[in-house]
Each structure stands twice: as C-alpha cells, then as structure tokens.
Write a protein that holds these residues in place. Structure first.
Motif, PDB file in Angstrom:
ATOM      1  N   ALA A 105       0.824  -1.216   0.000  1.00  0.00           N
ATOM      2  CA  ALA A 105       0.000   0.000   0.000  1.00  0.00           C
ATOM      3  C   ALA A 105       0.853   1.258   0.000  1.00  0.00           C
ATOM      4  N   PHE A 106       1.988   1.209   0.688  1.00  0.00           N
ATOM      5  CA  PHE A 106       2.904   2.361   0.700  1.00  0.00           C
ATOM      6  C   PHE A 106       4.042   2.076  -0.266  1.00  0.00           C
ATOM      7  N   ARG A 107       4.099   2.859  -1.339  1.00  0.00           N
ATOM      8  CA  ARG A 107       5.101   2.635  -2.374  1.00  0.00           C
ATOM      9  C   ARG A 107       5.698   3.963  -2.813  1.00  0.00           C
ATOM     10  N   MET A 108       7.003   4.032  -2.884  1.00  0.00           N
ATOM     11  CA  MET A 108       7.702   5.200  -3.412  1.00  0.00           C
ATOM     12  C   MET A 108       8.062   4.906  -4.866  1.00  0.00           C
ATOM     13  N   SER A 109       7.248   5.348  -5.767  1.00  0.00           N
ATOM     14  CA  SER A 109       7.406   4.995  -7.173  1.00  0.00           C
ATOM     15  C   SER A 109       8.370   5.938  -7.871  1.00  0.00           C
ATOM     16  N   GLY A 110       8.928   5.445  -8.986  1.00  0.00           N
ATOM     17  CA  GLY A 110       9.779   6.269  -9.837  1.00  0.00           C
ATOM     18  C   GLY A 110      11.082   6.660  -9.167  1.00  0.00           C
ATOM     19  N   TRP A 111      11.513   7.864  -9.491  1.00  0.00           N
ATOM     20  CA  TRP A 111      12.802   8.352  -9.003  1.00  0.00           C
ATOM     21  C   TRP A 111      12.790   8.625  -7.506  1.00  0.00           C
ATOM     22  N   ILE A 112      11.618   8.830  -6.930  1.00  0.00           N
ATOM     23  CA  ILE A 112      11.546   9.132  -5.492  1.00  0.00           C
ATOM     24  C   ILE A 112      12.091   7.961  -4.684  1.00  0.00           C
ATOM     25  N   GLY A 113      11.687   6.738  -5.036  1.00  0.00           N
ATOM     26  CA  GLY A 113      12.176   5.575  -4.314  1.00  0.00           C
ATOM     27  C   GLY A 113      13.673   5.405  -4.432  1.00  0.00           C
ATOM     28  N   TRP A 114      14.206   5.648  -5.629  1.00  0.00           N
ATOM     29  CA  TRP A 114      15.654   5.558  -5.819  1.00  0.00           C
ATOM     30  C   TRP A 114      16.391   6.563  -4.943  1.00  0.00           C
ATOM     31  N   VAL A 115      15.932   7.793  -4.936  1.00  0.00           N
ATOM     32  CA  VAL A 115      16.605   8.842  -4.159  1.00  0.00           C
ATOM     33  C   VAL A 115      16.559   8.516  -2.673  1.00  0.00           C
ATOM     34  N   VAL A 116      15.384   8.125  -2.189  1.00  0.00           N
ATOM     35  CA  VAL A 116      15.232   7.834  -0.752  1.00  0.00           C
ATOM     36  C   VAL A 116      16.130   6.670  -0.343  1.00  0.00           C
ATOM     37  N   ASN A 117      16.141   5.595  -1.122  1.00  0.00           N
ATOM     38  CA  ASN A 117      16.974   4.433  -0.782  1.00  0.00           C
ATOM     39  C   ASN A 117      18.460   4.756  -0.836  1.00  0.00           C
ATOM     40  N   ILE A 118      18.895   5.493  -1.854  1.00  0.00           N
ATOM     41  CA  ILE A 118      20.321   5.818  -1.992  1.00  0.00           C
ATOM     42  C   ILE A 118      20.776   6.742  -0.875  1.00  0.00           C
ATOM     43  N   VAL A 119      19.989   7.766  -0.571  1.00  0.00           N
ATOM     44  CA  VAL A 119      20.360   8.700   0.496  1.00  0.00           C
ATOM     45  C   VAL A 119      20.425   7.973   1.837  1.00  0.00           C
ATOM     46  N   SER A 120      19.465   7.092   2.090  1.00  0.00           N
ATOM     47  CA  SER A 120      19.478   6.364   3.371  1.00  0.00           C
ATOM     48  C   SER A 120      20.712   5.475   3.484  1.00  0.00           C
ATOM     49  N   CYS A 121      21.120   4.853   2.385  1.00  0.00           N
ATOM     50  CA  CYS A 121      22.325   4.010   2.414  1.00  0.00           C
ATOM     51  C   CYS A 121      23.581   4.843   2.654  1.00  0.00           C
ATOM     52  N   LEU A 122      23.706   5.968   1.951  1.00  0.00           N
ATOM     53  CA  LEU A 122      24.869   6.839   2.138  1.00  0.00           C
ATOM     54  C   LEU A 122      24.924   7.380   3.565  1.00  0.00           C
ATOM     55  N   TYR A 123      23.787   7.746   4.090  1.00  0.00           N
ATOM     56  CA  TYR A 123      23.709   8.269   5.455  1.00  0.00           C
ATOM     57  C   TYR A 123      24.182   7.218   6.468  1.00  0.00           C
ATOM     58  N   MET A 124      23.727   5.984   6.308  1.00  0.00           N
ATOM     59  CA  MET A 124      24.098   4.946   7.257  1.00  0.00           C
ATOM     60  C   MET A 124      25.561   4.519   7.109  1.00  0.00           C
ATOM     61  N   ILE A 125      26.047   4.433   5.884  1.00  0.00           N
ATOM     62  CA  ILE A 125      27.463   4.076   5.684  1.00  0.00           C
ATOM     63  C   ILE A 125      28.371   5.131   6.305  1.00  0.00           C
ATOM     64  N   ALA A 126      28.047   6.407   6.080  1.00  0.00           N
ATOM     65  CA  ALA A 126      28.863   7.486   6.643  1.00  0.00           C
ATOM     66  C   ALA A 126      28.844   7.450   8.167  1.00  0.00           C
ATOM     67  N   PHE A 127      27.691   7.172   8.750  1.00  0.00           N
ATOM     68  CA  PHE A 127      27.590   7.166  10.200  1.00  0.00           C
ATOM     69  C   PHE A 127      28.298   5.970  10.817  1.00  0.00           C
ATOM     70  N   ILE A 128      28.293   4.847  10.125  1.00  0.00           N
ATOM     71  CA  ILE A 128      29.027   3.684  10.638  1.00  0.00           C
ATOM     72  C   ILE A 128      30.517   3.998  10.712  1.00  0.00           C
ATOM     73  N   ILE A 129      31.036   4.673   9.699  1.00  0.00           N
ATOM     74  CA  ILE A 129      32.460   5.038   9.680  1.00  0.00           C
ATOM     75  C   ILE A 129      32.780   6.025  10.800  1.00  0.00           C
ATOM     76  N   ILE A 130      31.959   7.063  10.902  1.00  0.00           N
ATOM     77  CA  ILE A 130      32.210   8.094  11.915  1.00  0.00           C
ATOM     78  C   ILE A 130      32.055   7.527  13.324  1.00  0.00           C
ATOM     79  N   PHE A 131      31.099   6.651  13.481  1.00  0.00           N
ATOM     80  CA  PHE A 131      30.866   6.068  14.798  1.00  0.00           C
ATOM     81  C   PHE A 131      32.043   5.226  15.276  1.00  0.00           C
ATOM     82  N   SER A 132      32.860   4.765  14.352  1.00  0.00           N
ATOM     83  CA  SER A 132      34.002   3.919  14.705  1.00  0.00           C
ATOM     84  C   SER A 132      35.185   4.712  15.231  1.00  0.00           C
TER      85      SER A 132
END
Length: 637
Positions: A559-586
């Motif tokens: 029922a909740f779907r991020m269609s088109g480019w919105i889903g790509w942007v949200v997923n990519i930004v979330s991955c970059l955010y988490m990867i950066a924070f894992i590095i900084i947290f170390s």
C-alpha cells in the motif's frame, strides 16, 4: 457533570443573561457570586437538578462512547471469536472439515509450498508462509503507542543530555537533532516501504531474504536477522540500565551523602528488566491496552515537563538562560579540532540515544545510559502478524514515530535549556542521571525534580516492555526458520497466551548476562550496548542495498510505495547516510585516546559477525531462509 450542573444552575437563575451557555467561565463566576449572596440558592438548585435530568440521555451517550473506546479491543476480540465459532459450526454442519496448514512451523525452503497446501475456510497464512499462530489483537492506535513510547524521543534526549552538550553545547544538540531527523526520515521511509510489501514479524530478516534473491537472499537474510536480534538485545539492556540509574538517582535526591555504585544500578536493572519481561510473558492480551495507556501518559508527561520547566523559574524568581546560550554558543569539549566532525558525531546522539553512541562518556565511573530517540523504525514491523491490515498500519506507525517524536523532543529541548542556570553543575553532577540536576534548577526543589524524573522513569519502563516485545518476536521468527540453536524449543508459541514464551525468556537471560558485565566494567557494557548503532544500520543495509541492486523490483509493492525516481533517491540517500555514520561512529570518542574512552564497538561487532559466520557453516544445510509468498496466497485478517 459539574460543568453541566453549573450551566443549568446559572441559566435557571438568569436565562436572559446567558443566551450562549458555552461561556462557562463567566457563568461559573456568576454562580459563585449567587451562592454567597442569594438566600434562595436551594430553590434554584432544585430547579437546576430538574433541568439536568432532562439532559440524562446526553450524559448516557457520552458514557457509552467512552466505555466503548476504553473497552473496544475486548469487544472486538469477543465479537470476532463469536463470529469465528459460529462459522466453524456452520462449516461442520455442512460436512466441511477444517484443515490446518501444519502442526509445527514448516521449513522456510517450503514457504512457497504453503500456498499450495489445502486450507480450511478459516486457516490464515501470513507473508512468511506460516499459519497465523499469534493473536491479532493490536489496533492502529496501539501500534502507534508502542512505536512512540518505545522510541522515547524526548526522554531519551534528556537522558543523554550531558553527552550531547559535549558535542557543541545546547545549540549543537538542537541543530544536530533537526539534521538527524531529516536523515532518519529516508531510512524510515525505506523500511516502511518494505514493511508494507512484506508484512512479516521477521522484519528486516524477511526483507533481506527476499530482496537478495536466489543468489544472495539466504546469506543476506542470515546476517540481517542475527544483527537485528543483537540490536534489540542491546537496546533492552540499555533501557534497563536507564531505569536502574533513574531509580538510584531518585534515592540520591533526598540523601546527599549517598554515593552511587555500579551494583546499586545492577540490582535495580535486574529487578525492572525481569518485571518488564514478565509483563510481556504473562500479559500478552493486555499489551495493546498497556501501550495505549502508556501513549496517553507519555504525551501528558512531556506536556507537563515542558510547562513546569517553562513556568517554574518565573515562579521561583530565578533567571532563564539567555537566547545566545540556547541558540548560538557552540561548545566543543571533545578534543577533536573539526567542528564538522563533532556535528556529525553529535547527530548520532539524536538518532540513537537509546544506546550509548559516540562519544562514550562516563560520569563518575557510571555510564550515562541512554535509549533511542528517533531510534529504530523497524520496531513495529515485528508486530506485523499481530495487527489487521499491517501493510497499511505498520507504515503509518513508523511515520507517527518520526513526526511526533521530533515535535515532542524539540519542545522538550528548548524548555529544559532555557531552565538551565548553572551548566557546570549539570556537567559535574554527582548523580548517574544528570537530567535530575536540570530539573532541580528548573523547579527549585528536590521534590519537583523527583516528580519530573518519575515521568521519565515511567517512559523508560514502557520502552523496556516495547523492546522486549521486539526482541522476543525477532528471536522467535529466526527460530521458526531453523536459524537459532534449539530451534524446536524457541519456535513454539505458548498455546494459552499466544506469545513466543521461550524466545522471550531467552532474551531476558541475555539481558541479565549483560547486566553482569555492567558490574565488572561499565566501559565494557557501554561498548556492547553502543554496538546496537552499527548492528542496526548493517541490518538495514543488508536489506536496502540488495533491493537497489535488483533495480527495486524484488517484490510486489504494498500500500505504501515510493514509485519512480523518489524511491531511488530515498533508498540511496538512506544508504549513504548509514554508511557514513558507521564510519564516523568507529572513531574514538575523544582525544587523547585512552583505554577508558577508546571505541570498542568495531571489535565487538566484528566478533559477533565472525560468530554468526561460523554458525552459518554449521546450519546452512538446514536453513533456506523465508521466501515471499504471493499476495493471493496468504489470508491476512
């Protein structure tokens, strides 16, 4: 009723003066004046009672609606059971035999076969390919309640106040919290989309298995599931330690000579963690009502705290903090020269104050315990099999967790920072819960501080219950796919209470084992529970990255779907955010680096990952991992 009586009485006295009976304040004053000066008060009161009786049907309607709202879960449950019993009797009369999908949870390798098994008219198959064993007794409001209460946004930030202030002072806390909320929205939206498409109590374990496909799904799901389980064990341990510190601090408020020791916190930790565990074990049917009540009290608690901190300094004729102190005066007390690094590291305090993130400060050899603020958005996904329409209600609960969590915490931060009159006294507080000193300065008394700390303590206890719910469900879903040792024991659902009884007890034992580490070394305990930041983000990455690599076509959208480019942007930004924070947290928590402030989370996460990998080679022949069941193949209540 008192208001109705007052209005009726006033109107009966002078009806021409009160054409609009909603002006209750003026009417009340008029009634009071009449009460003191009019000898005919008894006669007028009898007339008012007569008029009030004519409104009896209105009062009855209000009582009826209130009663239905309070007891709605029980009413719905009873009606559902009666309807199911009646349908079963009709089916038996017509000669139709009801067939169960299976007696024991089937191996995940045959999850697709669950769709082909002949089912009776009332047998449900969930998104994981298993028959519906748990109660579907949570409603949308209950789900929102457990997500917000367990996140503990405002109380979590208050618990980590000293840690946060070191990373930029009050302005740093506020702006870092705003920034991390924006970043967390991307990760939460990514999880919500997956939860809507695959409403399974397995959470990210199920999502990673499906998104990874035939080639990598088994491995991705294996690691995502175990890392997510470790996350919840560490979260339960952290919040239990918070409760222990709060109880010890409340005792110290009225005993200035008292010096808190680690064993004091340990005793309170163990008592309250098992009390919360027993609530989850034996009061499963009452959990929706408990969480709904907790939501009301927590929202009322933050409102009361904000008002007290905003009003009491004026009542006590003490000064407020300056606007520059709250919004401008940046203070870097970590030893790192880069303010940008400090700002990003401070964002972790807003994102995961449930677990002691970077930096790992110690206060008088006692850790500054914290629990998640914006926190872990996947908590409610572990209740997907216990709520109607989970593909709609779970994403809604995740949204409410982020939005309401932000607004309550933002108002709370502003109110307490303006109430601080002596920052050094807060930073050097001898208690293990420095927020107590802020409350003492705001209210001007130990009694007032005690009342506000009690509000936070109640929130912490409710959060512990919510984390136990998530931890027990997570381990149970792993056991039913033969991921854990002694899977046949931990996969069982208690037939009477309809809860993963054995799995939840195991989580309580793990939490108690970590409490023993707390007694020996608070630094070691701090490092363990801080690892929840990395384990949670790694479990999310194990889900979202395969979804991106397969061009976001891993599953049928919900029922909740991020269609088109919105889903790509949200997923990519979330991955970059988490990867950066894992590095900084170390990074080490502060400079110069010593044994006490060294960051051991990488070592702990690495050791856990090696253990999970070793267990993979032991169990890989028996384990296949869950598979997505076509939407037409499952019947969700």
């Amino acid at each position: 009723m008192f208001k109705a009586a007052t209005i009726a009485f006033s109107v009966s006295l002078e009806p021409e003066l009160f054409p609009h009976t909603h002006t209750a304040l003026g009417i009340a004053d008029f009634v009071w004046w009449q009460f003191r000066n009019d000898v005919a008060i008894l006669l007028q009161l009898s007339i008012a009672i007569t008029e009030l009786l004519h409104c009896g049907h209105v009062i009855a309607e209000v009582v009826q609606q209130a009663t239905f709202f309070v007891f709605r879960p029980l009413i719905v449950k009873g009606c559902s059971e009666l309807a199911i019993s009646a349908k079963r009797e009709n089916a038996m009369e017509n000669g139709i035999k009801e067939k169960s999908t299976y007696e024991e949870p089937m191996p995940a390798s045959s999850a697709n076969n669950a769709v082909e098994i002949e089912k009776g008219p009332w047998t449900s198959v969930n998104a994981s390919g298993y028959s519906q064993e748990t109660l579907q007794h949570f409603g949308p409001l209950n789900l929102i309640g457990i997500s917000i209460v367990s996140a503990g946004t405002w109380s979590g930030l208050g618990s980590s106040l000293v840690v946060a202030i070191y990373n930029g002072g009050p302005p740093g806390v506020i702006y870092e919290f705003i920034a991390v909320t924006i970043c967390s929205c991307f990760a939460a939206a990514s999880i919500a989309e997956l939860a809507s498409a695959m409403p399974s109590s397995a959470g990210v374990y199920h999502y990673a298995s499906v998104c990874g496909g035939k080639e990598y799904g088994r491995v991705a799901g294996w690691f995502a599931g175990w890392l997510n389980f470790f996350t919840w064990i560490f979260a339960v341990s952290s919040v239990s330690a918070v409760v222990g510190n709060e109880v010890v601090t409340m005792y110290g408020l009225f005993h200035p000579e008292f010096e808190p020791k680690s064993w004091h916190t340990f005793v309170c930790y163990v008592i309250f963690t098992w009390l919360c565990c027993l609530v989850v074990l034996f009061l499963n049917r009452a959990l929706p009502m408990i969480q709904q009540l907790s939501l009301i009290l927590v929202c009322g608690g933050v409102a009361a705290t904000v008002m007290v901190c905003a009003i009491m300094p004026k009542v006590n004729r003490t000064s407020y903090a300056s606007g520059d102190f709250v919004w401008k005066d940046w203070k870097n007390q970590t030893g790192w020269s880069s303010n940008g690094l400090i700002f990003v590291a401070g964002m972790l305090n807003g994102a995961f104050v449930g677990v002691p993130p970077n930096p790992l400060w110690c206060v008088n050899d006692t850790i500054t315990d914290r629990y998640q603020s914006i926190g872990f958005p996947n908590l409610v996904t572990h209740l997907a099999e216990e709520i109607p329409n989970p593909n709609i209600n779970v994403p809604k609960a995740i949204c409410y967790q982020i939005v309401l969590g932000f607004f309550t915490a933002f108002c709370f931060l502003i109110s307490i920072f303006y109430a601080v009159t002596d920052l050094d006294a807060v930073l050097n507080s001898p208690t293990s819960f420095p927020l107590t000193e802020v409350y003492r300065q705001a209210t001007g008394s130990a009694g007032g501080a005690l009342g506000l700390v009690l509000v936070v303590t109640f929130n912490s206890i409710a959060a512990t219950i919510g984390c136990y719910v998530a931890a027990g469900r997570t381990f149970w879903t792993l056991a039913r796919d033969n991921v854990t040792p002694f899977s046949s024991l931990f996969r069982k659902i208690d037939p009477k209470r309809k809860t993963p009884f054995n799995a939840t007890i195991f989580c309580g034992c793990c939490t108690t084992a970590l409490a023993c580490i707390y007694v020996g070394s608070s630094t070691a305990f701090n490092s363990f529970v801080a690892s929840a930041v990395i384990t949670s983000m790694l479990s999310y990455l194990a889900t979202i990255i395969p979804h991106l690599l397969r061009k976001r076509k891993s599953f049928e959208p919900g029922a909740f779907r991020m269609s088109g480019w919105i889903g790509w942007v949200v997923n990519i930004v979330s991955c970059l955010y988490m990867i950066a924070f894992i590095i900084i947290f170390s990074f080490p928590s502060s400079l110069p680096v010593e044994a006490a402030n060294m960051n051991y989370t990488v070592l702990i996460v690495g050791g856990l990952s090696i253990s999970v990998a070793a267990w993979w080679f032991v169990r890989r022949e028996q384990y296949q991992g869950p598979k997505g069941v076509p939407r037409e193949g499952m019947k969700l209540a």
